[in-house]
Design an enzyme around this catalytic site. Structure first.
Site, PDB file in Angstrom:
ATOM      1  N   ASP A  13      50.830 102.196  76.697  1.00 25.11           N
ATOM      2  CA  ASP A  13      50.424 103.599  76.642  1.00 25.11           C
ATOM      3  C   ASP A  13      49.009 103.723  76.097  1.00 25.11           C
ATOM      4  O   ASP A  13      48.610 102.962  75.213  1.00 25.11           O
ATOM      5  CB  ASP A  13      51.400 104.372  75.742  1.00 25.11           C
ATOM      6  N   ASN A  40      56.411 109.329  86.235  1.00 25.52           N
ATOM      7  CA  ASN A  40      54.986 109.236  86.576  1.00 25.52           C
ATOM      8  C   ASN A  40      54.683 109.704  87.990  1.00 25.52           C
ATOM      9  O   ASN A  40      53.521 109.989  88.311  1.00 25.52           O
ATOM     10  CB  ASN A  40      54.487 107.801  86.405  1.00 25.52           C
TER      11      ASN A  40
END
Length: 252
Positions: free
Chosen positions: A31, A79
């Site tokens: 991340d 996503n």
């Protein structure tokens, strides 16, 4: 570098003691690519490109430290809701990785496995994944697992649906459904549960990643953006893990 950590549940003693133990399976939630790019006034795509370099470093560090399994959360089922241009960039990077890195993985005796719902992926990407998995199938030094178009809740739902179908068709009985039997229907049925999960960027959540498998994992949250993650961070994570006392719910 700073870090914080919480336990996913009761800990357990591995291999006769936590001190000095090496995790058999490390999983990483990668991340911070977007924030890395934004801090430098760059487009998000540049952060993702830099993140590929961190992937390479993590794979090398894991293999050199004798890790048996390394799982990287590359692209979640959520996503797909990102801006189409960003999704295109990510899929382009995936194609680039599959073209440029697989021979190197094979040379280093590393096996590739991909988990997740692949029906959303383009045909050419699925073909490249099949070819990469076939090429590296017999490698034994380490298994690199890429979680792609993956979500933990979706995986559990898929497993429950598969078991229900098996029961209806008479191939499975309700009496035989144990935790172990259920786990055999997961996409990770041939992969041990992670011992250590690392998340970069300072966020402290697991974001729908390996929900079933994380039951007794140690969780480490690092205040480093993924593109800046390097061998020293991986070493720090292993040292932190070696200091954990893991009991899996047993008495001290």
């Amino acid at each position: 570098m700073t870090s914080s950590a919480i336990n996913a549940g009761p800990s357990a003693d591995m291999a006769g003691g936590a001190s000095g133990a090496i995790p058999g399976h490390v999983a990483i939630i990668m991340d911070g690519n977007g924030r890395w790019a934004a801090a430098r006034g760059l487009p998000r795509s540049m952060g993702h490109r830099k993140g590929v370099d961190a992937v390479r470093e993590a794979v090398e560090a894991a293999a050199e430290n004798g890790i048996g399994y390394l799982t990287l959360f590359a692209f979640s089922s959520e996503n797909w809701n990102r801006h189409p241009s960003e999704v295109r960039d990510l899929m382009g990077l995936l194609r680039m990785y599959l073209k440029s890195e697989i021979k190197a993985l094979d040379k280093e005796d590393i096996r590739l496995r991909v988990i997740g719902r692949r029906d959303n992926l383009a045909d050419d990407i699925n073909r490249m994944i099949d070819e990469a998995e076939a090429l590296t199938h017999d490698n034994t030094r380490m298994t690199l697992v890429i979680a792609l178009s993956y979500g933990g809740r979706g995986e559990i739902v898929d497993a429950a649906r598969a078991i229900a179908t098996a029961v209806v068709e008479g191939r499975e009985s309700l009496e035989n459904i144990t935790e172990e039997r259920f786990a055999s229907f997961l996409s990770t049925h041939d992969i041990p549960d992670p011992d250590l999960i690392i998340r970069t960027s300072g966020e402290q959540r697991i974001s729908n990643f390996l929900l079933w498998q994380t039951a007794y994992a140690e969780l480490l949250f690092l205040d480093v953006l993924w593109p800046d993650f390097g061998e020293d961070h991986f070493t720090h994570a292993l040292q932190w893990f070696a200091g954990r006392e893991r009991r899996f719910g047993t008495r001290p």
